[in-house]
Design a protein around this motif. Sequence first.
Motif, PDB file in Angstrom:
ATOM      1  N   TYR A 141       0.532  -1.392   0.467  1.00 32.18           N
ATOM      2  CA  TYR A 141       0.602   0.068   0.499  1.00 32.18           C
ATOM      3  C   TYR A 141      -0.662   0.693  -0.088  1.00 32.18           C
ATOM      4  N   SER A 142      -1.139   1.747   0.572  1.00 26.09           N
ATOM      5  CA  SER A 142      -2.212   2.559   0.005  1.00 26.09           C
ATOM      6  C   SER A 142      -1.609   3.884  -0.451  1.00 26.09           C
TER       7      SER A 142
ATOM      8  N   SER B 190      -2.828   8.277  -8.126  1.00 23.87           N
ATOM      9  CA  SER B 190      -2.753   7.115  -9.009  1.00 23.87           C
ATOM     10  C   SER B 190      -1.542   7.282  -9.921  1.00 23.87           C
ATOM     11  N   ILE B 191      -0.425   6.719  -9.503  1.00 23.89           N
ATOM     12  CA  ILE B 191       0.824   6.860 -10.237  1.00 23.89           C
ATOM     13  C   ILE B 191       0.778   5.936 -11.452  1.00 23.89           C
TER      14      ILE B 191
ATOM     15  N   PHE C 249      -4.462   2.328  -5.194  1.00 26.07           N
ATOM     16  CA  PHE C 249      -4.361   3.753  -5.513  1.00 26.07           C
ATOM     17  C   PHE C 249      -5.692   4.468  -5.301  1.00 26.07           C
ATOM     18  N   GLY C 250      -5.610   5.803  -5.219  1.00 26.45           N
ATOM     19  CA  GLY C 250      -6.798   6.618  -5.030  1.00 26.45           C
ATOM     20  C   GLY C 250      -7.358   6.548  -3.630  1.00 26.45           C
TER      21      GLY C 250
ATOM     22  N   GLU D  49     -13.398   1.026   4.960  1.00 30.14           N
ATOM     23  CA  GLU D  49     -13.334   1.393   3.549  1.00 30.14           C
ATOM     24  C   GLU D  49     -11.928   1.789   3.098  1.00 30.14           C
ATOM     25  N   GLN D  50     -11.004   1.992   4.052  1.00 32.12           N
ATOM     26  CA  GLN D  50      -9.623   2.337   3.699  1.00 32.12           C
ATOM     27  C   GLN D  50      -8.775   1.107   3.385  1.00 32.12           C
ATOM     28  N   ILE D  51      -9.191  -0.049   3.806  1.00 32.81           N
ATOM     29  CA  ILE D  51      -8.353  -1.246   3.735  1.00 32.81           C
ATOM     30  C   ILE D  51      -8.068  -1.613   2.288  1.00 32.81           C
ATOM     31  N   PRO D  52      -6.799  -1.841   1.937  1.00 29.13           N
ATOM     32  CA  PRO D  52      -6.421  -2.131   0.537  1.00 29.13           C
ATOM     33  C   PRO D  52      -6.730  -3.565   0.127  1.00 29.13           C
TER      34      PRO D  52
END
Length: 319
Positions: free
Chosen positions: A208-209, A213-214, A176-177, A140-143
Amino acid sequence: MHIFFKRAVSLHLIATALFSYLFITACTEDEISLDLKNAGNPYQIAVDGGVFSYGGHQFLKLTVPFEQNGKAKPASGAKVEVSDGQNTYQYRETEKEGEYESVEEFAGEVGKVYTLKIEYNGNTYFASDSMVAATEIELEQIPAGEQTKYMKIEHWRDGEVVFCDFASIELSKHKFGCVETARWIFRDIETDYYVKTPKNLVLYDHCYSHESSIPQGVFPMATWGSGAAYNESAQPIQCVKMSMSDRYYDYLVSTFNLTDWSGGMFSTISGNVKTNLSKGGTGYFYASDVKIRYLDLDELLEIIEMFGNKELSDDYEKQ
């Protein structure tokens, strides 16, 4: 009103005289030569690379930035070493100018601070970074982006049409997030161009993760992608995750503000890119903990269910 008029006339006369002087000066035949070489450029060397927990010949790339022709050139002939406070590792230049690798193979360790020393063109530069731990890779982390999908691809084999499973992870360069900040590399090992050395960790494309949320990243002027990883022959996909220190992440954000995220509605005011190099150097020397996981077809299909094209995922279940 009379006083104002007199002042206005005086200002008009002064402006006319100044314009006449500049016009006459511009018409003279005197030539003014300007030496613009490296004008306003405070940097003599740029660094990319670092120390990884992935063992091998650790790798650095050194360049001389901002030459007059607009291209950086290799910084050849430098003396390079890296220390962790107990051990010092010497580096040598490879067959390719400007690329340096450690003479002996070693692996960085979480919790240690690594210091780079460069001697080049009579100057000495230093940089340090600490290696923070990376967590294990969770699916679930994979971008992954929305174009992650499953398909069946037609192939001609011995004069007949055959089908094979085809899973594709479409990667978002910036996602992001997320639960943590990290850099990622995805490679199809069937192509043989997957991570085998620390040099690959530096030179291969990254995504990049981001924890936060910039705004300038979430709403950039243009959408930036980073390709995809494919699986059509039951070969696993190599997924590489690299940790980063807070200071290294701040450096990356400062570079993205001038590149990927510039020009949008929420773009920031341009400023200098951060660096951990001492005066006269730019770029960043970093330390990263590395985690690697090999994703088989079933795991790729799990990722597709979480992030990808739902219609094609449902279509797969009907096969």
